[in-house]
Design an enzyme around this catalytic site. Structure first.
Site, PDB file in Angstrom:
ATOM      1  N   SER A 137       9.112   6.629   4.803  1.00  0.00           N
ATOM      2  CA  SER A 137       8.015   5.097   5.390  1.00  0.00           C
ATOM      3  C   SER A 137       8.935   4.124   5.313  1.00  0.00           C
ATOM      4  CB  SER A 137       6.754   5.288   4.525  1.00  0.00           C
ATOM      5  OG  SER A 137       5.929   3.998   5.386  1.00  0.00           O
ATOM      6  N   TYR A 150       1.140   5.357  -2.100  1.00  0.00           N
ATOM      7  CA  TYR A 150       2.176   4.795  -0.986  1.00  0.00           C
ATOM      8  C   TYR A 150       3.962   5.818  -1.123  1.00  0.00           C
ATOM      9  CZ  TYR A 150       2.571   5.610   3.659  1.00  0.00           C
ATOM     10  OH  TYR A 150       3.215   6.594   5.262  1.00  0.00           O
TER      11      TYR A 150
END
Length: 250
Positions: A137, A150
């Site tokens: 990401s 995350y």
């Protein structure tokens, strides 16, 4: 001979886009997901036998071992793995309120999951000189507040990718993709209507629009193709140029 891919987290979102893209390109695609209902619906939509749904949780080594074994039993070989499964929402609240259980579950799914799938897939990928694509990401590179769990998992994916590329080469190539804002709302297995994004949403991107699952699927397909044989250990940012844009509050 059919090329065979295993896509984790393939029932919805970016994973669903990758499953459909590869199947349309002639691959046989096994995919796993914890959402049994949506996964079975997607597999049933296939015109022939190009899709195989295998329910399971990538954080469970027993599930992963079974998923890889059943993929090879179904298709006879394994040419590519797309480690896409993950807990998507980045917000975890203030770090002082983040429980160890919440932190650990993110690590188990987003980081340990790709390790486990790779571990069990490697013998089959060596036999076919295959490839792995991990899904990281842009949050491995930049952050908003309260996203520690995350971000840590996605940063770990980038490092895991180059470590695996060095360890597994030259037989197996390993790369990762770091998507930015990808609009997956219509790809969540829900037939409900989706409100269009605003012009401002699109125009804040140097590329002029928000990304789609197809943008990531086509890049993943390239990275596991023979055209990418000289590419390994890399992180490909696909975000419409946003990480290169300086943003200051007015």
């Amino acid at each position: 001979m059919d090329r065979v891919a295993l896509v984790t987290g393939g029932a919805k979102g970016i994973g669903r886009g990758i499953v459909l893209h590869l199947a349309a390109a002639g691959w046989k695609v096994a995919f796993c997901d914890t959402d049994r209902v949506v996964g079975e619906q997607l597999a049933a939509s296939a015109e022939h036998d190009e899709l195989c749904f295998l329910p399971g949780d990538v954080a469970s080594e027993a599930d992963v071992e079974r998923i890889v074994r059943e993929t090879v039993a179904w298709a006879g070989r394994l040419d590519a793995v797309i480690n896409n499964a993950g807990i998507a929402g980045p917000e975890n609240g203030p770090v002082e309120d983040l429980s160890l259980e919440q932190w650990q579950r993110r690590l188990d799914v987003n980081l340990t999951g790709p390790f486990l799938v790779t571990k069990h897939a490697v013998p089959h990928l060596r036999a076919t000189k295959g490839a792995i694509v991990n899904m990281a990401s842009t949050r491995a590179l930049q952050s908003e507040p309260d996203t520690e769990a995350y971000a840590a998992t996605k940063g770990g994916i980038v490092a895991l990718t180059h470590a695996l590329a060095v360890s597994l080469g030259p037989e197996i190539r390993v790369n990762c993709i770091s998507p930015g804002w990808i609009d997956t709302r219509a790809w969540q297995g829900d037939a409900g209507s989706v409100e269009p994004l605003s012009e401002e949403d699109h125009l804040q991107h140097p590329a002029g629009r928000v990304g789609t699952p197809g943008d990531i699927a086509s890049l993943a397909a390239y990275l596991i193709s023979p055209e990418a044989l000289f590419i390994t250990g890399q992180n490909f940012v696909a975000d419409g140029g946003m990480v290169r844009k300086m943003i200051y509050e007015d």
